[in-house]
Design a protein around this motif. Sequence first.
Motif, PDB file in Angstrom:
ATOM      1  N   GLN A 187       0.834  -1.201   0.000  1.00  0.00           N
ATOM      2  CA  GLN A 187       0.000   0.000   0.000  1.00  0.00           C
ATOM      3  C   GLN A 187       0.873   1.258   0.000  1.00  0.00           C
ATOM      4  N   LEU A 188       0.355   2.295  -0.599  1.00  0.00           N
ATOM      5  CA  LEU A 188       1.080   3.566  -0.659  1.00  0.00           C
ATOM      6  C   LEU A 188       0.127   4.707  -0.350  1.00  0.00           C
ATOM      7  N   LEU A 189       0.472   5.497   0.647  1.00  0.00           N
ATOM      8  CA  LEU A 189      -0.283   6.692   1.014  1.00  0.00           C
ATOM      9  C   LEU A 189       0.719   7.844   1.055  1.00  0.00           C
ATOM     10  N   LEU A 190       0.733   8.635   0.001  1.00  0.00           N
ATOM     11  CA  LEU A 190       1.733   9.696  -0.068  1.00  0.00           C
ATOM     12  C   LEU A 190       1.056  11.014  -0.385  1.00  0.00           C
ATOM     13  N   HIS A 191       1.078  11.920   0.579  1.00  0.00           N
ATOM     14  CA  HIS A 191       0.477  13.243   0.419  1.00  0.00           C
ATOM     15  C   HIS A 191       1.574  14.292   0.641  1.00  0.00           C
ATOM     16  N   PRO A 214      -0.318  17.568  -3.879  1.00  0.00           N
ATOM     17  CA  PRO A 214      -0.555  16.566  -4.910  1.00  0.00           C
ATOM     18  C   PRO A 214      -0.031  15.218  -4.393  1.00  0.00           C
ATOM     19  N   GLY A 215      -0.886  14.203  -4.337  1.00  0.00           N
ATOM     20  CA  GLY A 215      -0.466  12.941  -3.747  1.00  0.00           C
ATOM     21  C   GLY A 215      -0.930  11.738  -4.534  1.00  0.00           C
ATOM     22  N   THR A 226      -4.363   9.277  -8.222  1.00  0.00           N
ATOM     23  CA  THR A 226      -3.812  10.575  -7.860  1.00  0.00           C
ATOM     24  C   THR A 226      -4.876  11.342  -7.092  1.00  0.00           C
ATOM     25  N   ILE A 227      -4.439  12.048  -6.075  1.00  0.00           N
ATOM     26  CA  ILE A 227      -5.365  12.826  -5.253  1.00  0.00           C
ATOM     27  C   ILE A 227      -4.794  14.217  -5.071  1.00  0.00           C
ATOM     28  N   TRP A 228      -5.611  15.221  -5.390  1.00  0.00           N
ATOM     29  CA  TRP A 228      -5.180  16.609  -5.321  1.00  0.00           C
ATOM     30  C   TRP A 228      -6.009  17.302  -4.257  1.00  0.00           C
ATOM     31  N   GLU A 229      -5.332  17.815  -3.263  1.00  0.00           N
ATOM     32  CA  GLU A 229      -6.040  18.421  -2.137  1.00  0.00           C
ATOM     33  C   GLU A 229      -5.164  19.461  -1.454  1.00  0.00           C
ATOM     34  N   ALA A 230      -5.782  20.193  -0.555  1.00  0.00           N
ATOM     35  CA  ALA A 230      -5.070  21.200   0.222  1.00  0.00           C
ATOM     36  C   ALA A 230      -5.159  20.841   1.703  1.00  0.00           C
ATOM     37  N   TYR A 231      -4.152  21.274   2.451  1.00  0.00           N
ATOM     38  CA  TYR A 231      -4.138  21.098   3.907  1.00  0.00           C
ATOM     39  C   TYR A 231      -4.254  22.459   4.563  1.00  0.00           C
ATOM     40  N   GLY A 232      -5.257  22.613   5.406  1.00  0.00           N
ATOM     41  CA  GLY A 232      -5.334  23.778   6.272  1.00  0.00           C
ATOM     42  C   GLY A 232      -5.097  23.305   7.698  1.00  0.00           C
ATOM     43  N   VAL A 233      -4.104  23.860   8.372  1.00  0.00           N
ATOM     44  CA  VAL A 233      -3.697  23.343   9.683  1.00  0.00           C
ATOM     45  C   VAL A 233      -3.475  24.496  10.659  1.00  0.00           C
ATOM     46  N   ASP A 234      -4.018  24.342  11.872  1.00  0.00           N
ATOM     47  CA  ASP A 234      -3.739  25.264  12.975  1.00  0.00           C
ATOM     48  C   ASP A 234      -2.820  24.566  13.971  1.00  0.00           C
ATOM     49  N   PHE A 235      -1.814  25.291  14.426  1.00  0.00           N
ATOM     50  CA  PHE A 235      -0.866  24.765  15.411  1.00  0.00           C
ATOM     51  C   PHE A 235      -0.948  25.615  16.682  1.00  0.00           C
TER      52      PHE A 235
END
Length: 368
Positions: A187-191, A214-215, A226-235
């Motif tokens: 399996q491959l999960l690459l983001h 792009p992952g 292929t999966i194209w998405e954005a990450y919105g993250v609060d730290f």
Amino acid sequence: MKKWIVWCQVLSMLLALSACGGQAAPSSQSPASSLSAEAPAQEAPAEEVETPTEPAPEPEAAPEETAAAEAPEEGPELSEVYSMARRALDQQEIQNLMSWHVMYHCYGLHRQEMETIWVQKPENQATASFGQNQGFHVGYDSIWNAYVEGHDTSWLSSAKQYCENNGIDISGMTDEEILDQYGGVGQLLLHVTTTAIIEVAEDGQTAKCFWYSPGMIAESGQNANTIWEAYGVDFVKEDGVWKMWHLHMFTDFMGSFYLTLGGNAGMGGPGGPPPEGGPGGPGSPGGEQQSWQGEGGAQVASATAHDYLSSPQYKEFSSDRLRSEMEIFLPTAYETWSFDDENYGPTRNEYEGMGIDLAVWEQAHTTE
């Protein structure tokens, strides 16, 4: 008598010459003709050695001129330099933390990720969230159930199927041992993350960040997608250390490569509904996008009423949809955290609707 006088005069002259050492009076001859062969050679005068002279001292500058020359160039104050250095270090630490998330997810180490880089303080865990297009889990325990337990269950099932297909005897192994040895086989999960926008609050205690990703998702014997998405993250900082607090994945689209890791061409099956208690996954890699990941935000089954929050915060990209209509905000400079401002977790009303008291968080993060 006259003769006697003359002789006296001559005698006086002789006596005078004798007293002078017999030297004759100088004659009118030229200097060259007066030199005799026997005369000793005269020594050449010694060559004079020039003595170096010290340069004349420059005139002393006036006190005003000296002070002006020694004054440093104008620049930021020491406190400003420290602030700029601290901000640069914060940005680097946050980028590094996000890279750890990518690699933890790639290798299926979700348990280690939650224990290492996610928030640990109670007020932060109560307000933590993990979101996708259809909504998000709220609270550390809810995230753990879906992201750790749900993931392990899925990988354990795949691992057992792999062992069965390949004649591997696992009858004497525990589920933990099977997962540790065979979990994620094929399996491959690459983001991957790109185009980082990292905005640290002026008080240095929180940060709002955005990456495009792009992952690829693939499984042996199935289509690679292929999966194209954005990450919105609060730290948020915990005792001076940055931790992941709100993570929201905004998926634009996912499509098949029409290729498989095993070399077999063909389409994969369509994605299925989400599993009980979790937001689900891509189903069988390949095929069409899951219906539950479409517009609007479908309600997902959960263990408790507040485990999963359905929210139409984001709609997928399509041929008739403009980027400006996709409800994504990009972080900008801000002074300090407020649940009333845009962020990548729930809104104040959504938190309060779930019975979460935000005053506890705000009191814990109030600076004196």
